[in-house]
Scaffold this motif. Structure first.
Motif, PDB file in Angstrom:
ATOM      1  N   ASN A  49       8.918  20.553  68.187  1.00 54.16           N
ATOM      2  CA  ASN A  49      10.030  21.793  67.660  1.00 54.16           C
ATOM      3  C   ASN A  49      11.302  21.876  68.241  1.00 54.16           C
ATOM      4  O   ASN A  49      12.218  21.980  67.916  1.00 54.16           O
ATOM      5  N   PHE A  50      11.089  21.774  69.776  1.00 47.63           N
ATOM      6  CA  PHE A  50      12.169  21.819  70.747  1.00 47.63           C
ATOM      7  C   PHE A  50      12.246  20.816  71.600  1.00 47.63           C
ATOM      8  O   PHE A  50      11.219  20.383  72.186  1.00 47.63           O
ATOM      9  N   ARG A  97      15.117  20.537  67.161  1.00 45.93           N
ATOM     10  CA  ARG A  97      16.190  21.457  67.673  1.00 45.93           C
ATOM     11  C   ARG A  97      16.480  20.973  69.267  1.00 45.93           C
ATOM     12  O   ARG A  97      15.266  21.102  69.999  1.00 45.93           O
ATOM     13  N   LYS A 139      24.325  21.025  63.239  1.00 44.26           N
ATOM     14  CA  LYS A 139      24.417  22.487  63.101  1.00 44.26           C
ATOM     15  C   LYS A 139      24.426  22.733  64.528  1.00 44.26           C
ATOM     16  O   LYS A 139      23.409  22.620  65.229  1.00 44.26           O
ATOM     17  N   GLU A 173      21.009  20.961  66.054  1.00 39.29           N
ATOM     18  CA  GLU A 173      20.159  20.712  65.003  1.00 39.29           C
ATOM     19  C   GLU A 173      20.840  19.773  63.903  1.00 39.29           C
ATOM     20  O   GLU A 173      22.027  19.700  63.892  1.00 39.29           O
TER      21      GLU A 173
ATOM     22  N   LYS B  48      14.666  30.996  69.084  1.00 40.00           N
ATOM     23  CA  LYS B  48      14.374  31.846  67.966  1.00 40.00           C
ATOM     24  C   LYS B  48      14.669  30.985  66.552  1.00 40.00           C
ATOM     25  O   LYS B  48      15.381  30.365  66.721  1.00 40.00           O
ATOM     26  N   THR B  49      13.689  31.202  65.721  1.00 42.41           N
ATOM     27  CA  THR B  49      13.547  30.088  64.563  1.00 42.41           C
ATOM     28  C   THR B  49      13.495  30.953  63.326  1.00 42.41           C
ATOM     29  O   THR B  49      12.770  30.146  62.393  1.00 42.41           O
ATOM     30  N   GLU B  51      14.966  31.455  61.085  1.00 39.82           N
ATOM     31  CA  GLU B  51      15.709  30.922  59.745  1.00 39.82           C
ATOM     32  C   GLU B  51      14.776  29.753  59.090  1.00 39.82           C
ATOM     33  O   GLU B  51      15.158  29.165  58.174  1.00 39.82           O
ATOM     34  N   LYS B  52      13.696  29.360  59.915  1.00 41.16           N
ATOM     35  CA  LYS B  52      13.108  28.096  59.613  1.00 41.16           C
ATOM     36  C   LYS B  52      11.742  28.523  59.128  1.00 41.16           C
ATOM     37  O   LYS B  52      10.841  28.847  59.830  1.00 41.16           O
ATOM     38  N   MET B  55       8.599  26.683  60.720  1.00 39.84           N
ATOM     39  CA  MET B  55       8.181  27.120  62.363  1.00 39.84           C
ATOM     40  C   MET B  55       7.835  28.564  62.428  1.00 39.84           C
ATOM     41  O   MET B  55       7.018  28.981  63.035  1.00 39.84           O
ATOM     42  N   ARG B  56       8.124  29.352  61.338  1.00 46.77           N
ATOM     43  CA  ARG B  56       7.800  30.798  61.172  1.00 46.77           C
ATOM     44  C   ARG B  56       6.227  30.739  60.898  1.00 46.77           C
ATOM     45  O   ARG B  56       5.412  31.440  61.556  1.00 46.77           O
ATOM     46  N   ARG B  58       4.050  28.565  61.590  1.00 44.45           N
ATOM     47  CA  ARG B  58       3.168  28.117  62.917  1.00 44.45           C
ATOM     48  C   ARG B  58       3.147  29.424  63.654  1.00 44.45           C
ATOM     49  O   ARG B  58       2.335  29.427  64.641  1.00 44.45           O
ATOM     50  N   ARG B  59       4.175  30.113  64.079  1.00 47.93           N
ATOM     51  CA  ARG B  59       4.383  31.154  64.930  1.00 47.93           C
ATOM     52  C   ARG B  59       3.261  32.195  64.415  1.00 47.93           C
ATOM     53  O   ARG B  59       2.527  32.839  65.142  1.00 47.93           O
ATOM     54  N   PHE B  60       3.082  32.416  63.196  1.00 43.39           N
ATOM     55  CA  PHE B  60       2.280  33.342  62.689  1.00 43.39           C
ATOM     56  C   PHE B  60       0.803  33.156  62.753  1.00 43.39           C
ATOM     57  O   PHE B  60      -0.035  33.962  63.217  1.00 43.39           O
ATOM     58  N   MET B  62       0.024  31.374  65.459  1.00 40.21           N
ATOM     59  CA  MET B  62      -0.141  31.661  66.884  1.00 40.21           C
ATOM     60  C   MET B  62      -0.564  33.236  67.123  1.00 40.21           C
ATOM     61  O   MET B  62      -1.349  33.689  67.832  1.00 40.21           O
TER      62      MET B  62
END
Lengths: 179, 82
Positions: A49-50, A97, A139, A173, B48-49, B51-52, B55-56, B58-60, B62
């Motif tokens: 992811n990062f 990213r 971006k 990105e 912070k992601t 907008e994606k 990834m969101r 995935r965070r949920f 977790m």
């Protein structure tokens, strides 16, 4: 059940609850064979992811001096360039990213070896941002010292910003609107 | 006999120096990594992601796991009170 009321608290607390394991490897970013071996060993497939490049971008210089002088054998006064296109393409192949946290040159460069290393000057960084802003495939967003998106129309803000800080953070990105 | 002992001492000294250097390098690497991790809080906005969506999600996932832990913890507390 509505989870949203807990989200903020959980998000901040998760930093302390999440188990983290760290393993150290020595490997050149550009050594695909060694890098793939490590990824295989760690069971990593696909992109991260990062990718955090912490105070390291200036170590990804080429091996060709860009100074207008006759290079001495010890290359003490030499300075290698940065191939922005190659470096960012490589980093973006590893992660969605790429976060860059990079100091700006002040007096003395402790980590300079021959022409490699040595923190970037403001002029060099400006060149990097010029390249990134002119390519619509990226971006770019500045995080530190201030948050704003970098493009052709905001490039003018960078020069004055570089004069005021000794470290900066931005991320890159792939622009999903462009191929 | 004396020569053998000298050779062994020499070899051991060399090995000791070699390991000492290796240890110094590892300590240096660890310090760099520790510093980098300590500084993460200064740049947390870069992670912070929102907008994606992928990834969101995935965070949920977790968060959900953490919420489950918390829920179990709360149940335990309730049981203790009663």
């Amino acid at each position: 059940m509505c989870f949203s009321q807990f989200e903020l608290e959980l998000e901040s607390r998760s930093k302390f609850l999440t188990d983290t394991s760290i393993r150290l490897y020595t490997c050149s970013l550009f050594d695909d064979v060694a890098l793939n071996r490590i990824r295989e060993k760690e069971g990593i497939s696909g992109k991260f992811n990062f990718v955090l490049v912490s105070k390291t971008l200036h170590h990804l210089r080429t091996d060709e001096c860009v100074e207008e002088h006759e290079c001495q054998e010890d290359e003490e006064c030499c300075k290698y360039g940065l191939n922005e296109e190659y470096v960012f393409a490589k980093l973006l192949s590893l992660g969605e990213r790429v976060i860059i946290y990079e100091p700006i040159k002040t007096d003395g460069d402790l980590d300079k070896t021959r022409g490699r290393g040595g923190n970037f000057t403001k002029k060099e960084l400006l060149q990097v941002f010029k390249y990134l802003s002119e390519n619509e495939k990226y971006k770019v967003r500045f995080i530190r010292p201030q948050i704003f998106d970098l493009d052709k129309t905001t490039l003018y803000r960078v020069e004055s910003m570089l004069r005021q800080v000794d470290i900066l953070c931005f991320y890159v990105e792939k622009n999903s609107n462009k191929s | 006999m004396c020569d053998e002992k000298d050779d062994l001492n020499k070899k051991l000294t060399e090995k000791h120096l070699e390991l000492e250097e290796k240890m110094e390098n590892l300590e240096e690497s660890l310090k760099i990594w520790t510093d980098a991790i300590t500084e993460l809080s200064e740049i947390e906005d870069a992670f912070k992601t929102s907008e994606k969506p992928e990834m969101r999600a995935r965070r949920f996932w977790m968060l959900e796991r953490i919420l489950l832990n918390r829920f179990i913890l709360r149940l335990n507390i309730t049981q203790a009170k009663s």
